[in-house]
Design a protein around this motif. Sequence first.
Motif, PDB file in Angstrom:
ATOM      1  N   UNK A  30      87.795  71.478  40.138  1.00 51.74           N
ATOM      2  CA  UNK A  30      86.562  71.166  39.404  1.00 51.74           C
ATOM      3  C   UNK A  30      86.858  70.827  37.950  1.00 51.74           C
ATOM      4  N   UNK A  31      87.723  71.597  37.323  1.00 55.11           N
ATOM      5  CA  UNK A  31      88.084  71.329  35.927  1.00 55.11           C
ATOM      6  C   UNK A  31      88.790  69.984  35.795  1.00 55.11           C
ATOM      7  N   UNK A  32      89.686  69.671  36.758  1.00 54.47           N
ATOM      8  CA  UNK A  32      90.426  68.417  36.695  1.00 54.47           C
ATOM      9  C   UNK A  32      89.498  67.222  36.930  1.00 54.47           C
ATOM     10  N   UNK A  33      88.518  67.361  37.833  1.00 57.66           N
ATOM     11  CA  UNK A  33      87.561  66.272  38.054  1.00 57.66           C
ATOM     12  C   UNK A  33      86.752  65.999  36.788  1.00 57.66           C
ATOM     13  N   UNK A  34      86.393  67.072  36.090  1.00 59.56           N
ATOM     14  CA  UNK A  34      85.706  66.880  34.810  1.00 59.56           C
ATOM     15  C   UNK A  34      86.620  66.173  33.814  1.00 59.56           C
ATOM     16  N   UNK A  35      87.897  66.502  33.836  1.00 62.09           N
ATOM     17  CA  UNK A  35      88.849  65.895  32.904  1.00 62.09           C
ATOM     18  C   UNK A  35      89.035  64.403  33.117  1.00 62.09           C
ATOM     19  N   UNK A  36      88.819  63.935  34.357  1.00 70.46           N
ATOM     20  CA  UNK A  36      88.978  62.501  34.640  1.00 70.46           C
ATOM     21  C   UNK A  36      87.613  61.817  34.778  1.00 70.46           C
ATOM     22  N   UNK A  37      86.555  62.463  34.263  1.00 65.24           N
ATOM     23  CA  UNK A  37      85.204  61.887  34.252  1.00 65.24           C
ATOM     24  C   UNK A  37      84.709  61.567  35.659  1.00 65.24           C
ATOM     25  N   UNK A  39      82.893  64.112  37.428  1.00 61.79           N
ATOM     26  CA  UNK A  39      82.178  65.368  37.656  1.00 61.79           C
ATOM     27  C   UNK A  39      81.270  65.315  38.882  1.00 61.79           C
ATOM     28  N   UNK A  40      80.719  64.132  39.180  1.00 63.90           N
ATOM     29  CA  UNK A  40      79.798  64.021  40.309  1.00 63.90           C
ATOM     30  C   UNK A  40      80.490  64.290  41.642  1.00 63.90           C
ATOM     31  N   UNK A  41      81.838  64.300  41.663  1.00 61.37           N
ATOM     32  CA  UNK A  41      82.580  64.557  42.895  1.00 61.37           C
ATOM     33  C   UNK A  41      82.911  66.041  43.077  1.00 61.37           C
ATOM     34  N   UNK A  42      82.386  66.899  42.199  1.00 57.40           N
ATOM     35  CA  UNK A  42      82.715  68.325  42.276  1.00 57.40           C
ATOM     36  C   UNK A  42      81.966  69.065  43.373  1.00 57.40           C
ATOM     37  N   UNK A  43      80.910  68.469  43.920  1.00 61.71           N
ATOM     38  CA  UNK A  43      80.015  69.224  44.798  1.00 61.71           C
ATOM     39  C   UNK A  43      80.720  69.901  45.978  1.00 61.71           C
ATOM     40  N   UNK A  44      81.525  69.197  46.802  1.00 63.81           N
ATOM     41  CA  UNK A  44      82.141  69.893  47.944  1.00 63.81           C
ATOM     42  C   UNK A  44      83.094  71.001  47.521  1.00 63.81           C
ATOM     43  N   UNK A  45      83.783  70.803  46.389  1.00 63.23           N
ATOM     44  CA  UNK A  45      84.739  71.805  45.931  1.00 63.23           C
ATOM     45  C   UNK A  45      84.009  73.024  45.362  1.00 63.23           C
ATOM     46  N   UNK A  46      82.915  72.787  44.653  1.00 63.16           N
ATOM     47  CA  UNK A  46      82.119  73.909  44.156  1.00 63.16           C
ATOM     48  C   UNK A  46      81.519  74.704  45.302  1.00 63.16           C
TER      49      UNK A  46
END
Length: 469
Positions: A30-37, A39-46
């Motif tokens: 989740x942190x890495x997805x935010x780092x590469x802009x 964030x909208x792809x975080x849902x399944x991992x969250x």
Amino acid sequence: MSLNPEHRLLESFLAHTRQPADPQPLKQICEALAGVQRDEQMLPWAEKGLALDPRSRTFVHARARALRLLGHHAQAAQTWIDHATLDWSPLFYLGRLGRDLYLGGNVELAIAVLNQAIQQPEPDNHPDKLRARKWLAEAMLSKGDASGFTHWLWRNCADSGSYRHSDIPMWNGQRDLRGERVLVTHQMGYGDQFMLFGSVRHWREAGAQVMVTCDAAIHSLIEASLPDCKVVACARPLALFAPCDDTLLPAIRAFAPTMQATLLHLPMLAIRDVPRPAPYFPAFLRAPAAQRERATAWAHTLRAQHPERKRVGVFWDCAQRHERTMRSKERSWAGLRSLPVESLERLTLNPEIARRVQFVSLHHPAAEMKSGSPRGNVVHYAPGIASFADTAACIEQLDAVLSVDAGIANLSAMMGKPTAVLVNPTGEWRWGRHSTRSPWMASAQILRQTTMGDWNSVMDLAAAWLSRH
């Protein structure tokens, strides 16, 4: 772990494949997805993380953020409600909950929650309190409540760069401006400037002489539209309370202002007026003479070719959604506001509409190359759209404009042109919340989705609107 954001994302994913029952690699994803802009792809991992650690604030926050970026605002609000008992900072929690309640359409409850947020003991300049004020302002403004501008003004201390000339006092709220010379410095985007500069009329009627700054890209348009004001182009301020641009100083000295205001101050002058100005932002934009002359000749030719058709401008795509370097928030919001070309083609390929309407693209050519061009009954402005002055000149020659929620919708409405604004269920505050009319601009007719992402019903509304114009 690697410092490269993309490598960090890959390493986190590999760590999760090796230890699927460990929540730590999921947090790192989740942190890495935010780092590469992304964030909208975080849902399944969250959601995987919450299944392993249901009381993790990190996963709750990531889930709510991803849902918001995907346009699922009511689900984002419910995520906060479902995890209300976790050890949140009250200000943090109330601000995020209020924001997602507002975006999800529960405006009254959002206003109540956000009012609680700004009453928390943290200082007024605390970032979370400033965010709460912004969302409170927009919730109130979406209902047509002008007192929301009082909260919106706090953006001058938060997320909107602004100029500050140290030798000129800031406007202190006085209503009688006779004899005053007011320097108004710009900020925010083109659409905001198109709309908010409409309030200059209130300041002139109160007796002020006015000098305004604006972006260079719209300078000739604003200068032609505010002929009784001094209009100067300069760079948009990106920092809070930035010193005035050096290129501005000679013009400021020549104007000799007695006070300063920012763009965000402009609508404040009339918030207590009874009766309220109607419309609050009066149409004022007009194309410069040179562009108008070219547009008139073009329109004469087009009318001769199709005298039986009305000419309707169309704008369907927000260019920010194509910019991968932009923040997820701006890119995702632009995507939710954009109309797919295939949806627009329900109008442009409709032979019945083609007998009555000639569509004209209002996109800059470079932007249209990214968005894709609709097939069918669409022509392009022959003099060419190279600037907003060209776009305004083209719009002046049209009978109406059909636009998604973008700067062009603001431009057209503030020119007084009949404008159908295609919005998703959230929409910007300026288009209201449930009504088919904007509470702020007289020329805007709102065609609103009932379900996020479903443009079919909006295209039916657009076809009916075209039949009336």
